[in-house]
Design a protein around this motif. Structure first.
Motif, PDB file in Angstrom:
ATOM      1  N   GLU A 161       0.830  -1.216   0.000  1.00 53.92           N
ATOM      2  CA  GLU A 161       0.000   0.000   0.000  1.00 53.92           C
ATOM      3  C   GLU A 161       0.854   1.252   0.000  1.00 53.92           C
ATOM      4  N   HIS A 162       1.703   1.356  -1.013  1.00 57.67           N
ATOM      5  CA  HIS A 162       2.721   2.378  -0.951  1.00 57.67           C
ATOM      6  C   HIS A 162       2.396   3.611  -1.776  1.00 57.67           C
ATOM      7  N   THR A 163       1.787   4.587  -1.140  1.00 61.63           N
ATOM      8  CA  THR A 163       1.635   5.884  -1.789  1.00 61.63           C
ATOM      9  C   THR A 163       1.978   6.944  -0.770  1.00 61.63           C
ATOM     10  N   HIS A 164       2.606   8.014  -1.221  1.00 58.33           N
ATOM     11  CA  HIS A 164       2.813   9.138  -0.313  1.00 58.33           C
ATOM     12  C   HIS A 164       2.725  10.432  -1.078  1.00 58.33           C
ATOM     13  N   GLY A 165       2.153  11.435  -0.400  1.00 59.67           N
ATOM     14  CA  GLY A 165       1.890  12.696  -1.090  1.00 59.67           C
ATOM     15  C   GLY A 165       3.001  13.707  -0.939  1.00 59.67           C
TER      16      GLY A 165
ATOM     17  N   ARG B 214       7.045  14.335   1.381  1.00 58.52           N
ATOM     18  CA  ARG B 214       8.369  13.804   1.686  1.00 58.52           C
ATOM     19  C   ARG B 214       8.256  12.444   2.359  1.00 58.52           C
ATOM     20  N   GLU B 215       9.216  11.578   2.060  1.00 60.33           N
ATOM     21  CA  GLU B 215       9.308  10.284   2.744  1.00 60.33           C
ATOM     22  C   GLU B 215      10.768  10.023   3.091  1.00 60.33           C
ATOM     23  N   LEU B 216      11.020   9.718   4.376  1.00 57.28           N
ATOM     24  CA  LEU B 216      12.360   9.334   4.801  1.00 57.28           C
ATOM     25  C   LEU B 216      12.329   7.877   5.224  1.00 57.28           C
TER      26      LEU B 216
ATOM     27  N   GLU C 132      15.723   9.434   0.911  1.00 60.89           N
ATOM     28  CA  GLU C 132      14.895  10.622   0.985  1.00 60.89           C
ATOM     29  C   GLU C 132      14.174  10.750  -0.340  1.00 60.89           C
ATOM     30  N   THR C 133      12.846  10.650  -0.344  1.00 60.53           N
ATOM     31  CA  THR C 133      12.127  10.783  -1.612  1.00 60.53           C
ATOM     32  C   THR C 133      10.957  11.736  -1.419  1.00 60.53           C
ATOM     33  N   ASP C 134      10.334  12.115  -2.524  1.00 64.80           N
ATOM     34  CA  ASP C 134       9.109  12.902  -2.415  1.00 64.80           C
ATOM     35  C   ASP C 134       8.146  12.437  -3.488  1.00 64.80           C
TER      36      ASP C 134
ATOM     37  N   ASP D  32       8.773   8.116  -8.347  1.00 70.20           N
ATOM     38  CA  ASP D  32       7.885   6.964  -8.425  1.00 70.20           C
ATOM     39  C   ASP D  32       8.740   5.729  -8.166  1.00 70.20           C
ATOM     40  N   HIS D  33       8.772   5.293  -6.925  1.00 67.17           N
ATOM     41  CA  HIS D  33       9.660   4.171  -6.611  1.00 67.17           C
ATOM     42  C   HIS D  33       8.855   3.014  -6.023  1.00 67.17           C
ATOM     43  N   GLN D  34       9.365   1.823  -6.210  1.00 67.55           N
ATOM     44  CA  GLN D  34       8.704   0.661  -5.637  1.00 67.55           C
ATOM     45  C   GLN D  34       9.744  -0.184  -4.911  1.00 67.55           C
TER      46      GLN D  34
HETATM   47 ZN   LIG Z   1       7.978   5.793  -0.988  1.00 64.68          ZN
END
Ligand SMILES: [Zn+2]
Ligand SMILES: [Zn+2]
Lengths: 186, 224
Positions: free
Chosen positions: B151-155, B157-159, B181-183, B187-189
């Protein structure tokens, strides 16, 4: 007028407070750093009264925690900056600042420094001072503004009328340039 | 520990400057506990902060205001009972070696084997961590070996900080101590590498904002 104490005198004062609660040494620190800390607190928001209280709180921390200051790890002003920063976070966010603990068994210690690096540690502050002077003005201004006026990148972007991406890339450039001048390339 | 992915200058600078919220700071401080090279970068930033403090020009002060301020300080010191000397803590505790570093271990209330995992489905588990910021979600994730992060979605920043095992995504392979560090633009899996479950600390902008007060109240119970 009284001569301003230099950094070696300030360092000796902080060590004296740490070792023996030397009130005269503390007064030298208070008269030197107190007004600067008050101005720092005022720039970061709040009124004069609050700034005075936060300054007094910071100086009280310095009085109580001076024994933790280690001149081999950094300068007096660097240590005092971190105390003032944490006092402000406590007061405004009502949270503790998550920090690593060097005494924690899961902490990964620094590699043993080479003999000539030990000598260098003491010179770090002077080298950094020299390096900051060599930064391009737009990068130096940005760091100055970040440290004692605005604290968020977006507030700085608005204030300087720059896109947020430019603010971030200038921060990156400033620090990679500093490391380059200091000779510790990332 | 062989760390190859580190904290960016922008993020580390916010932490050094006191501008980073508690949730993000947990991930940053925990990486710092594992990474001497990022600690060195932090020290440079704090030294620059010290110089900025030192460089503040003070307007010629009103002498009596300064005297008053010093007298107040003195009175405060005189009224405080001298603090009992803090006994020096042993450099390395004699107990069983901990695997989760501080400050994370205190937030969890114990080491990794004490975690009360909650199932997320498909063999994955998580453990939400409470902080003072409701807008930032902090949790441990346990991803089964060879499986993707569910269930990987984020709107925003993600650390992500890897604590055990490893995962791979478009930016490479992330093992113990590595920091990603992504935002929303990325689009990563992430997929856990085979062989060992991957345990990581994940900090994101809280994913869902419900308008209903009741839903907001039960949200923590559902763990979303
Ligand atoms: Zn992510
Ligand atoms: Zn690092």
């Amino acid at each position: 007028t009284v001569k301003e104490p230099d950094k070696d005198e300030l360092s000796a004062c902080l060590l004296a407070v740490g070792a023996g609660k030397d009130i005269q040494a503390f007064e030298v620190l208070f008269r030197h750093f107190g007004p600067k800390i008050r101005a720092f607190m005022l720039k970061r928001g709040g009124n004069r009264q609050q700034a005075e209280e936060l300054m007094q709180e910071t100086m009280m921390m310095i009085w109580n925690k001076a024994a933790l200051f280690d001149p081999a790890r950094g300068s007096v002003s660097s240590w005092i900056f971190t105390v003032a920063r944490n006092v402000r976070i406590d007061a405004f966010r009502k949270t503790n600042r998550p920090e690593f603990d060097p005494n924690d068994p899961a902490f990964v210690p620094d590699p043993e420094p080479a003999a000539d690096d030990v000598y260098e540690a003491g010179q770090e502050a002077d080298r950094l001072r020299g390096a900051l002077v060599k930064l391009p003005p737009e990068q130096a201004d940005l760091l100055r503004l970040s440290f004692y006026e605005e604290i968020s990148h977006s507030a700085i972007a608005e204030r300087m009328n720059l896109p947020l991406g430019t603010v971030k890339s200038r921060i990156r450039l400033a620090f990679s340039r500093l490391r380059e001048i200091l000779g510790d390339a990332a | 520990m062989n760390i190859t992915h580190h904290i960016s200058d922008e993020l580390l600078f916010d932490y050094a400057n006191g501008a980073l919220e508690e949730g993000w700071s947990i991930a940053v401080a925990t990486h710092l506990a594992l990474c001497p090279s990022c600690r060195k970068r932090l020290a440079t930033m704090e030294a620059a902060g010290g110089m900025a403090l030192e460089a503040i020009e003070i307007e010629p002060a009103n002498a009596s205001t300064e005297e008053f301020s010093w007298e107040a300080m003195r009175a405060r010191i005189d009224n405080v009972a001298p603090a009992a000397p803090v006994p020096a803590r042993p450099k390395h505790s004699t107990g069983r070696a901990a695997s989760l570093p501080e400050p994370l271990r205190s937030y969890i209330g114990g080491d990794v084997d004490a975690v009360k995992w909650k199932p997320l489905g498909l063999g994955a588990y998580h453990y939400p961590i409470k902080t003072s910021d409701q807008d930032i979600s902090v949790r441990l994730l346990r991803i089964p070996a060879g499986k993707p992060v569910p269930e990987h979605t984020h709107g925003g920043r993600e650390l992500t900080l890897v604590l055990k095992g490893s995962f791979s995504d478009i930016s490479g392979r992330f093992g113990p101590g590595d920091f990603e560090e992504t935002d929303e633009s990325v689009d990563h899996q992430p997929v856990a590498d085979p062989g060992e479950d991957c345990i990581c600390l994940a900090v994101t902008d809280a994913p869902l904002k419900f308008k209903s007060r009741i839903v907001r109240m039960i949200q923590p119970l559902l763990g979303i």
